[in-house]
Design a protein around this motif. Sequence first.
Motif, mmCIF file in Angstrom:
data_model
loop_
_atom_site.group_PDB
_atom_site.id
_atom_site.type_symbol
_atom_site.label_atom_id
_atom_site.label_comp_id
_atom_site.label_asym_id
_atom_site.label_seq_id
_atom_site.Cartn_x
_atom_site.Cartn_y
_atom_site.Cartn_z
ATOM 1 N N SER A 125 0.658 -1.242 -0.060
ATOM 2 C CA SER A 125 0.140 0.280 0.126
ATOM 3 C C SER A 125 0.569 1.336 0.038
ATOM 4 N N ALA A 126 1.977 1.277 0.908
ATOM 5 C CA ALA A 126 2.512 2.748 0.936
ATOM 6 C C ALA A 126 3.947 2.635 1.376
ATOM 7 N N CYS A 127 4.873 3.620 0.963
ATOM 8 C CA CYS A 127 6.049 3.625 1.495
ATOM 9 C C CYS A 127 6.192 5.086 1.977
ATOM 10 N N GLY A 128 7.289 5.288 2.812
ATOM 11 C CA GLY A 128 7.282 6.543 3.221
ATOM 12 C C GLY A 128 8.885 6.926 4.082
ATOM 13 N N ALA A 129 9.255 8.220 3.940
ATOM 14 C CA ALA A 129 10.282 8.263 4.645
ATOM 15 C C ALA A 129 10.104 9.831 5.859
ATOM 16 N N ILE A 130 10.672 9.674 6.780
ATOM 17 C CA ILE A 130 10.672 10.869 7.750
ATOM 18 C C ILE A 130 12.125 11.087 7.921
ATOM 19 N N CYS A 131 12.587 11.895 7.689
ATOM 20 C CA CYS A 131 13.988 12.346 7.837
ATOM 21 C C CYS A 131 14.663 13.822 7.862
ATOM 22 N N GLU A 132 15.695 13.756 8.386
ATOM 23 C CA GLU A 132 16.162 15.358 8.491
ATOM 24 C C GLU A 132 16.877 15.753 7.399
ATOM 25 N N ASP A 133 17.838 16.862 7.406
ATOM 26 C CA ASP A 133 18.632 17.386 6.258
ATOM 27 C C ASP A 133 19.412 16.338 5.561
ATOM 28 N N ASP A 134 19.737 16.822 4.116
ATOM 29 C CA ASP A 134 20.623 15.991 3.338
ATOM 30 C C ASP A 134 20.311 14.591 3.232
ATOM 31 N N CYS A 135 18.980 14.244 2.972
ATOM 32 C CA CYS A 135 18.300 12.927 3.131
ATOM 33 C C CYS A 135 17.842 12.669 1.550
ATOM 34 N N GLN A 136 18.456 11.472 1.198
ATOM 35 C CA GLN A 136 17.865 10.967 0.002
ATOM 36 C C GLN A 136 17.177 9.811 0.315
ATOM 37 N N PHE A 137 15.818 9.770 -0.895
ATOM 38 C CA PHE A 137 15.031 8.557 -0.666
ATOM 39 C C PHE A 137 14.634 8.352 -1.905
ATOM 40 N N LEU A 138 14.503 7.106 -2.345
ATOM 41 C CA LEU A 138 14.054 6.387 -3.475
ATOM 42 C C LEU A 138 12.976 5.581 -3.254
ATOM 43 N N CYS A 139 11.915 5.968 -3.847
ATOM 44 C CA CYS A 139 10.567 5.252 -3.618
ATOM 45 C C CYS A 139 9.919 4.652 -4.886
ATOM 46 N N HIS A 140 9.637 3.468 -5.158
ATOM 47 C CA HIS A 140 9.093 2.999 -6.260
ATOM 48 C C HIS A 140 8.338 1.574 -6.028
#
Lengths: 198, 204
Positions: free
Chosen positions: A85-100
């Motif tokens: 159903s879902a992916c997510g990221a909760i992060c601080e500065d300089d964060c890389q997130f790949l979602c697919h």
Amino acid sequence: MLLEILSFADSSRSKPVNGASWRRALLGRTAVVALVLLGGAWLAAACGGDRSCYDSEDCDCFGREECILGCHHDGCDLACSHTASACGAICEDDCQFLCHNTNHCSTLCGDDCAHRCHEVATCAAECGDRCIYECHDVSECAVRVGKNSSIDCRSVALCDVTCDGACEVTCSNVSRCNVRCPPGLVRRSHGGGRWTCE
Amino acid sequence: MKALLPLLVAAAVGLAGFPASAQSIIRRPGHHPRYALELEPHALITPFSPPGDTNGWGWGLGARGSIVVEHDGFISTINDSVAIGFGLDWMRYEDSVAVGRCADWAPGPGGQRICRRIVGSGGDASYVYVPVVLQWNFWLHQEWSVFGEPGLGMYLQHRDLDDSMSFGLVPVFHVGGRWHFSDQAALTLRLGYPAWSVGVSLFL
């Protein structure tokens, strides 16, 4: 020196034993066995694998119903894919997130983030200044970004961008490209699907 | 992890080998400082992930008290001794990714939902370890000794993610060395799991 110790240990075994030295030898062997067993347990514990979630099928997110990653320090490099159903990221500065390869991707992060969302139904993100957000092969992409950010929508039905400062939005092969600028800045079209708030 | 094993072995061999050319006391059983308790405050660092669902390296502070149970150790022909060690170590791990499901979906831009809070596992955490070890000492030289410490520890984990706490057991194994810079004190280095330490041993 270790060899010296070991050879002494060996020679002590061949000598006649009284009660005290027999007890000592037994204790010594017990200690060696305990040491080996605990060493093995230590290795098993220490080599348990990295449970953090980077872009790999071994990632803890793979196959879950929903997977949200939290990284409470700067410079995180996260990825999530193949959830139901879902992916997510909760992060601080300089964060890389790949979602697919899921249904919905959610991103919440500080400044200087770089995120990519592709091959999902919907992408949503809130990020701070100097955010780089890339969205492609998605039905709907909704993003709110801080100043000096850059958003790239490709092959998207709806690209909805709210800029809280100067920003640049590129829409290619996009059915509807909505760009909202903050008070005091004006939206400009530069042709070819390129928009800016300046 | 595998790359660290040769380091541990090399460190132990190095410590053991260093005084070989000097005046060795390893063949003189009982020729070492007589003390009842070794008290050692220390600083901690570890490249290893802790037990439980936390990942990453950690740092901390702690202390170890070792009570001598055999001045003449397991091997009668060499200068060894045996102690039981009790420790209290606090450690902080801050390089861990939390994984879970969303506890708070809220409307975001374009009416799309954004997750603002997680419930799950992992994330930054603090640990308290209480190790109990068997310390086997080898007295190599007036200024140098080495030891091995197999044992078991209890740990308390406090996770930042949801303020939860959990307990567990952890295997403990260290090899270490001391530089006896005075009759009553030594600089002590310890390598192994769950953490490495450097501290000052006081012989009481």
